[in-house]
Design a protein around this motif. Structure first.
Motif, PDB file in Angstrom:
ATOM      1  N   THR A   1       0.850  -1.193   0.000  1.00  0.00           N
ATOM      2  CA  THR A   1       0.000   0.000   0.000  1.00  0.00           C
ATOM      3  C   THR A   1       0.884   1.240   0.000  1.00  0.00           C
ATOM      4  O   THR A   1       2.043   1.191   0.433  1.00  0.00           O
ATOM      5  N   PRO A   2       0.356   2.370  -0.464  1.00  0.00           N
ATOM      6  CA  PRO A   2       1.161   3.599  -0.425  1.00  0.00           C
ATOM      7  C   PRO A   2       1.613   3.966   0.976  1.00  0.00           C
ATOM      8  O   PRO A   2       2.749   4.415   1.179  1.00  0.00           O
ATOM      9  N   GLU A   3       0.730   3.782   1.968  1.00  0.00           N
ATOM     10  CA  GLU A   3       1.074   4.164   3.338  1.00  0.00           C
ATOM     11  C   GLU A   3       2.195   3.305   3.907  1.00  0.00           C
ATOM     12  O   GLU A   3       3.088   3.794   4.614  1.00  0.00           O
ATOM     13  N   ALA A   4       2.177   2.008   3.601  1.00  0.00           N
ATOM     14  CA  ALA A   4       3.143   1.083   4.199  1.00  0.00           C
ATOM     15  C   ALA A   4       4.448   0.993   3.421  1.00  0.00           C
ATOM     16  O   ALA A   4       5.498   0.715   4.009  1.00  0.00           O
ATOM     17  N   CYS A   5       4.388   1.214   2.106  1.00  0.00           N
ATOM     18  CA  CYS A   5       5.545   0.887   1.268  1.00  0.00           C
ATOM     19  C   CYS A   5       6.221   2.069   0.599  1.00  0.00           C
ATOM     20  O   CYS A   5       7.417   2.009   0.323  1.00  0.00           O
ATOM     21  N   LEU A   6       5.492   3.118   0.310  1.00  0.00           N
ATOM     22  CA  LEU A   6       6.063   4.199  -0.488  1.00  0.00           C
ATOM     23  C   LEU A   6       6.693   5.250   0.414  1.00  0.00           C
ATOM     24  O   LEU A   6       6.017   6.101   0.990  1.00  0.00           O
ATOM     25  N   GLU A   7       8.006   5.138   0.533  1.00  0.00           N
ATOM     26  CA  GLU A   7       8.738   6.088   1.370  1.00  0.00           C
ATOM     27  C   GLU A   7       8.914   7.411   0.635  1.00  0.00           C
ATOM     28  O   GLU A   7       9.088   7.427  -0.578  1.00  0.00           O
TER      29      GLU A   7
END
Length: 261
Positions: A11-17
């Motif tokens: 997910t964007p929240e968990a993976c996209l730094e």
């Protein structure tokens, strides 16, 4: 969830730094404008009635220019066979993967049927020879495999992302086996391709990932505003026909080649 469209946990929240170094808005806007111009030029050429297919060298160059215009450096190592039936397979991280695979060798893309109904993109994909799949109809799976095998027997390259969903690049999903049956039926080689995105020489980047509820606009902006982003495209040794009896074994061999482990 269908056999063709599994769901990745990314997910964007968990993976996209957040990118460590980002350019200003003017730089990002300039890059997106350049991408838009190149895409528009590609649409005009693709939808213009022309005899025969576009030269492969022109397609490869256009794909690289488009990725480069977004601010992404491209490093390609290795080369795919220039002609003959070939199944191109790679892990799926980003919308950038599509032009990057086409830069390796122009191919017919396996795409979900919904794309065929999109304005502009649908006719463009159809003109490019896309093979559409009905992802929610498992009964259509044998017909899809047969159509892919037919294209391969006809000497075409077919590009597939066997994970069936995008992942962030640090995590990866298993290769679904069905499409490998087409390569077995057609008796053609499988060409694994490894695509990685980095900022700097060693740091893997999730900035290009297009996962979960992420929007295309947000992904485009993230890519265009990230500095020092490089796409590494490694064409791995081909898996020749006849080396594997079944699709499970062939899918496993292709996945190991694509991951390099």
């Amino acid at each position: 969830m269908s056999a063709w469209l599994p769901t990745a946990p990314c997910t964007p929240e968990a993976c996209l730094e957040p990118a460590r170094t980002v350019g200003g808005a003017p730089r990002a806007l300039l890059r997106l404008t350049a991408v838009g111009v190149l895409v528009l030029a590609g649409v005009v050429v693709a939808l213009t009635p022309l005899r025969g297919r576009l030269p492969a060298a022109l397609v490869r160059s256009w794909c690289r220019w488009t990725v480069r215009a977004a601010g992404v450096r491209v490093r390609v190592t290795g080369a795919a066979a220039p002609a003959g039936g070939l199944l191109l397979v790679a892990h799926h991280v980003s919308w950038l993967d599509v032009p990057l695979l086409a830069a390796v060798r122009p191919a017919r893309m396996l795409a979900k049927s919904e794309i065929g109904r999109w304005p502009v993109a649908g006719p463009l994909a159809e003109r490019g020879g896309a093979l559409f799949i009905e992802r929610d109809r498992l009964r259509a799976l044998p017909d899809t495999v047969a159509r892919v095998a037919g294209a391969l027997r006809g000497g075409a390259a077919v590009a597939v992302f066997p994970e069936g969903s995008t992942w962030c690049g640090r995590a990866q999903g298993p290769f679904r086996r069905a499409v490998f049956q087409a390569a077995l039926d057609a008796g053609v080689p499988v060409q694994p391709v490894r695509i990685r995105y980095r900022t700097g020489e060693r740091t893997l980047s999730t900035a290009p990932a297009f996962v979960g509820e992420d929007t295309l606009l947000a992904s485009l902006w993230r890519v265009a505003s990230t500095r020092g982003l490089t796409a590494e495209v490694e064409v791995r040794p081909v898996v020749p026909p006849g080396c594997h009896r079944d699709r499970r074994s062939l899918a496993g061999a292709a996945q190991r080649a694509a991951t390099g482990v």
